[in-house]
Scaffold this active site. Structure first.
Site, short mmCIF file in Angstrom:
data_model
loop_
_atom_site.label_atom_id
_atom_site.label_comp_id
_atom_site.label_asym_id
_atom_site.label_seq_id
_atom_site.Cartn_x
_atom_site.Cartn_y
_atom_site.Cartn_z
CE LYS A 200 -1.60 2.91 2.82
NZ LYS A 200 -1.77 3.94 1.94
N GLY A 253 6.03 4.88 9.00
CA GLY A 253 5.05 5.80 9.37
C GLY A 253 4.86 6.52 10.74
CB SER A 254 2.28 8.34 12.37
OG SER A 254 1.10 7.47 12.58
CB THR A 255 4.43 6.68 17.11
OG1 THR A 255 5.55 6.97 16.95
CG2 THR A 255 4.36 5.87 18.44
CD GLU A 276 11.46 4.28 10.35
OE1 GLU A 276 10.96 5.32 10.91
OE2 GLU A 276 11.68 4.77 9.12
CB CYS A 311 11.14 9.11 9.89
SG CYS A 311 12.33 8.06 9.07
CD GLU A 409 8.07 12.33 13.12
OE1 GLU A 409 8.94 11.80 12.39
OE2 GLU A 409 7.05 11.62 13.54
#
Length: 506
Positions: A200, A253-255, A276, A311, A409
């Site tokens: 994706k 991507g994001s946490t 990650e 990141c 972030e």
């Protein structure tokens, strides 16, 4: 089929030439399932625009759960057929090397797709990202043939074989900041290990990964081994996370999303995960640094490169007080080398942010910094191509210690610079974050370099440089930056596992 660029003997070298090359592209936004382009079953499309100009570049098809089901079924059938999963390492090596050659042959097209999609400078996408993707397929193609199985010691009358086996169907969810490069970090080792994939890509930047899947068949990859379904994360990403026939999921991507994928894995089939997630990396500058100007130039690179959409960007800069004022002035000078410009201009140091919405979010952070700290450089949104997606490199000082921007972030070209007085204070400040992806430190003392790097909680600590990485070294984080590692032969551990076959013959 996506049109290739007109054959030329030289790469475009000017803004006008890159614009002409971009205009020559016909961009296909359809998914790749079972080795061919197909319309999304959802019937939904999205007018994908170039964030630097607002021009529509394609009609991107947005998949849904039915498209994911079709892609996973194709991947499962292809994996079970064994043409790839049971192929020799030598055969897989040959296919991956051919794929690397095809990427190189169309590297300008890959570069244009990423630049048009998300606004990174063509000077980077054409000389770093696209060639790097080809090189990484070569790396894993060569690596897989050199890994050995094991015959461990067993009692007399028995032999045990320990083999590394592919996991099956791998889901991959990748971000928009390095669309081709980070996708390759996961696709290349997963293919090398013998798996089938459903990828994706981000809605903001899907086209380079779609092209990669399209040309994979030409390289000799069996149909169904590499499928790509663009779509919203809340739809396609959720479907992959909850799918009962996806064996493993690789994610960058994001946490917040990484945590949700852990929930989906537990609610479904306990699929394995390599995550990650976010970062808020520190860069610690000690007064004994041999070359403070070099440290400032690298610090600027560490936060302003790729518009700060990195990141592992070293956005929190801590400077020992005796050299604090001097360093800030040097950083201001260095920031001048990262002024934004048209992404198709090879002379542009940075491009635009991925969307006006994201630029607004970064701008909101700058306004907070302006109200509660001091902006010593930048802090403006220049009008380029009449768009509001460009943000100047911005340096912020004097923020209160408890300000949210120290932990949030920003994902834009915003550097926060803070003084410190002792080594212990610097380490504490650097580690005072929920993330643990990367860190950097500058010192002329070898003993300090060893001592401080050992105490910094980060997956990668760069000493006297920033954001160091290479194909041979693992990349990933601690704490809420996730787990699992990209790059190096260790990435193969995400996509394979050991199988013991015990033979009793006496």
């Amino acid at each position: 089929m996506t049109a290739t660029l007109t054959d030329t003997t030289t790469r475009p070298a000017t803004l006008a030439e890159w614009r002409a090359a971009a205009a020559a592209l016909t961009i296909d936004g359809r998914p790749v399932i079972d080795g061919r382009r197909v319309d999304a079953r959802s019937g939904q499309t999205y007018a994908k625009t170039n964030p630097a100009t607002g021009e529509v570049i394609s009609q991107l098809h947005l998949g849904d759960g039915s498209d994911v089901d079709a892609a996973v079924a194709s991947a499962r059938a292809a994996f079970d057929a064994g043409e790839w999963s049971r192929a020799s390492a030598t055969h897989r090596r040959e296919v991956l090397l051919r794929l690397a050659e095809l990427i190189e042959a169309r590297s300008d097209e890959f570069a244009l797709l990423d630049t048009l999609d998300m606004g990174k400078p063509i000077g980077e996408s054409s000389t770093i990202d696209a060639p790097g993707a080809a090189a990484l397929f070569r790396f894993y193609g060569e690596a897989i043939e050199k890994l050995s199985d094991e015959i461990p010691v067993t009692p007399a009358g028995s032999t045990a074989l320990v083999t590394r086996e592919p996991l099956g169907v791998i889901g991959v969810i990748v971000p928009w900041n390095y669309p081709l490069e980070i996708a390759t970090w996961k696709i290349a080792p997963a293919l090398a290990a013998g798996n089938a994939l459903v990828v994706k890509p981000p809605v903001e930047a899907s086209h380079s990964v779609l092209l990669l899947a399209e040309i994979a068949a030409e390289a000799g990859l069996p149909a169904g081994i590499l499928n790509v379904v663009p779509g919203r994360g809340s739809v396609v990403g959720t479907a992959l996370g909850r799918h009962m026939d996806v064996d493993m999921l690789g994610f960058t991507g994001s946490t917040e999303v990484a945590k949700q994928l852990q929930v989906y894995a537990g609610e479904s089939n306990m699929k394995r995960l390599a995550l990650e997630a976010g970062g808020k990396s520190a860069n610690v500058i000690f007064a004994d640094t041999d070359d403070l100007a070099a440290a400032a130039r690298k610090a600027a690179f560490g936060i302003f490169y790729n518009q700060g959409e990195v990141c592992s960007a070293t956005s929190r800069i801590f400077v020992e007080r005796p050299v604090y004022e001097e360093f800030v002035h040097l950083l201001e000078d260095a920031a001048e080398d990262f002024q934004p410009g048209d992404p198709l201009d090879p002379e542009s140091a940075i491009g635009c942010l991925v969307s006006e919405k994201h630029a607004d979010e970064v701008w909101e952070c700058i306004e907070q910094a302006r109200a509660e700290g001091t902006i010593v450089q930048g802090g403006n949104r220049p009008a380029i191509n009449g768009r509001r997606t460009f943000v100047e490199p911005t340096i912020v000082t004097d923020l209160p210690a408890d300000h949210r921007l120290h932990s949030h972030e920003i994902f834009g070209p915003v550097a926060l610079v803070t003084p410190f007085d002792t080594e212990e204070e610097a380490i504490a400040k650097a580690n005072e974050t929920p993330y643990g992806l990367a860190a950097a430190l500058w010192t002329g003392s070898m003993s300090r370099a060893h001592r401080v790097s050992a105490l910094l909680v980060a997956g990668t600590v760069s000493v006297n440089t920033v954001d160091a990485l290479g194909f041979t070294t693992p990349f990933g984080g601690f704490k809420q930056s996730g787990f699992g590692r990209d790059l190096s032969v260790h990435a193969l551990e995400n996509y394979s596992d050991f199988k013991t076959t015990w033979l009793q013959w006496g």
